[in-house]
Design a protein around this motif. Sequence first.
Motif, PDB file in Angstrom:
ATOM      1  N   LEU A 170      25.612  55.842  31.697  1.00 33.58           N
ATOM      2  CA  LEU A 170      25.136  57.224  31.621  1.00 33.58           C
ATOM      3  C   LEU A 170      24.454  57.417  30.276  1.00 33.58           C
ATOM      4  O   LEU A 170      25.070  57.220  29.232  1.00 33.58           O
ATOM      5  CB  LEU A 170      26.326  58.180  31.735  1.00 33.58           C
ATOM      6  CG  LEU A 170      26.793  58.408  33.159  1.00 33.58           C
ATOM      7  CD1 LEU A 170      28.254  58.782  33.198  1.00 33.58           C
ATOM      8  CD2 LEU A 170      25.953  59.485  33.809  1.00 33.58           C
ATOM      9  N   GLN A 178      25.709  61.426  37.072  1.00 34.46           N
ATOM     10  CA  GLN A 178      26.433  60.575  38.000  1.00 34.46           C
ATOM     11  C   GLN A 178      27.164  61.487  38.988  1.00 34.46           C
ATOM     12  O   GLN A 178      27.892  62.383  38.563  1.00 34.46           O
ATOM     13  CB  GLN A 178      27.451  59.748  37.226  1.00 34.46           C
ATOM     14  CG  GLN A 178      28.266  58.836  38.109  1.00 34.46           C
ATOM     15  CD  GLN A 178      29.589  58.489  37.447  1.00 34.46           C
ATOM     16  OE1 GLN A 178      30.564  59.215  37.542  1.00 34.46           O
ATOM     17  NE2 GLN A 178      29.606  57.369  36.765  1.00 34.46           N
ATOM     18  N   TYR A 182      28.598  56.565  45.327  1.00 32.37           N
ATOM     19  CA  TYR A 182      28.208  56.731  43.921  1.00 32.37           C
ATOM     20  C   TYR A 182      26.703  56.912  43.850  1.00 32.37           C
ATOM     21  O   TYR A 182      25.943  56.089  44.345  1.00 32.37           O
ATOM     22  CB  TYR A 182      28.640  55.458  43.190  1.00 32.37           C
ATOM     23  CG  TYR A 182      28.245  55.342  41.747  1.00 32.37           C
ATOM     24  CD1 TYR A 182      28.993  55.973  40.766  1.00 32.37           C
ATOM     25  CD2 TYR A 182      27.165  54.564  41.354  1.00 32.37           C
ATOM     26  CE1 TYR A 182      28.653  55.840  39.426  1.00 32.37           C
ATOM     27  CE2 TYR A 182      26.820  54.426  40.023  1.00 32.37           C
ATOM     28  CZ  TYR A 182      27.568  55.060  39.068  1.00 32.37           C
ATOM     29  OH  TYR A 182      27.240  54.925  37.749  1.00 32.37           O
ATOM     30  N   GLU A 226      23.692  57.501  41.111  1.00 32.02           N
ATOM     31  CA  GLU A 226      23.356  57.552  39.696  1.00 32.02           C
ATOM     32  C   GLU A 226      21.913  58.015  39.572  1.00 32.02           C
ATOM     33  O   GLU A 226      21.024  57.452  40.204  1.00 32.02           O
ATOM     34  CB  GLU A 226      23.542  56.182  39.055  1.00 32.02           C
ATOM     35  CG  GLU A 226      23.465  56.251  37.549  1.00 32.02           C
ATOM     36  CD  GLU A 226      23.715  54.898  36.917  1.00 32.02           C
ATOM     37  OE1 GLU A 226      24.870  54.578  36.642  1.00 32.02           O
ATOM     38  OE2 GLU A 226      22.730  54.154  36.722  1.00 32.02           O
TER      39      GLU A 226
END
Length: 264
Positions: free
Chosen positions: A75, A81, A122, A124
């Motif tokens: 990050l 995220q 997930y 990102e």
Amino acid sequence: MAASDGAGVKLSRIIGQPQLPDLDPFLMLDAFGSDDPKAYIAGFPSHPHRGFETVTYMLAGRMRHRDNKGHEGLLTPGSVQWMTAGRGIVHSEMPEQDHGLMKGFQLWVNLPAKDKMTAPRYQEIAPAQIPRVALADGAWAKVIAGELLGVRGPVDPPATEPLLVDLDLAEGIKADLVLPAAHTAFIYVYEGTVRIGARSLGTGMVGVLSPGDCIRLEAEAMAAKMLVGAGKPLREPVAKYGPFVMNTEEELRQAVLDFRAGRF
Ligand code: FE
């Protein structure tokens, strides 16, 4: 409320504290921000989640994410995220720096009962993937999730159809913000002071907005920055135990058993 979490990271708890225990579908909002490594360096070592989503938005500093589903990500400032814990994930969020400023937010978004045991996921999102839209001259919104003035954020929307926006108003600028009808909404000022109708919200203050509000915002005295979130309330029972958020006590007991048995 001042709080600490993980391995002693100092933060402010905005949603999920006695004065604002929850704001359906939002379970928690934390702001962290320090240039003292002692306040953040221990990070958030390996820990589980089940039944909701964690959203991390970084303003400064770098944090390394790793989880037991094989995801790894760094990050960086301006990145997001969006992690759907679903039926269970174990992850760590650790600072990748030993000096300088670390600043950002973590928001917990509940999942409806039907999605609590979904497969973990997930997303990102790099800073360049987050579109910006002008609300007025000198008023810019970064659209992280949801849609604002026809501009869609990059997050694949969950059932709560959240709108998450980072809003930047130049000094003295007024802007109107129309929120999705029937969504619960909050506005958290992290720089400057914002006038909303007859009220002023200073740095570190949160305002809870009525569903479907069209609000006029004005940055007072200096430029102002704020995080605006809105989401469809689930109106389902909430059973919470640390990093597990389910609908019943029985499901919480099962979450603890499953985690201890390595079934995450
Ligand atoms: Fe976590």
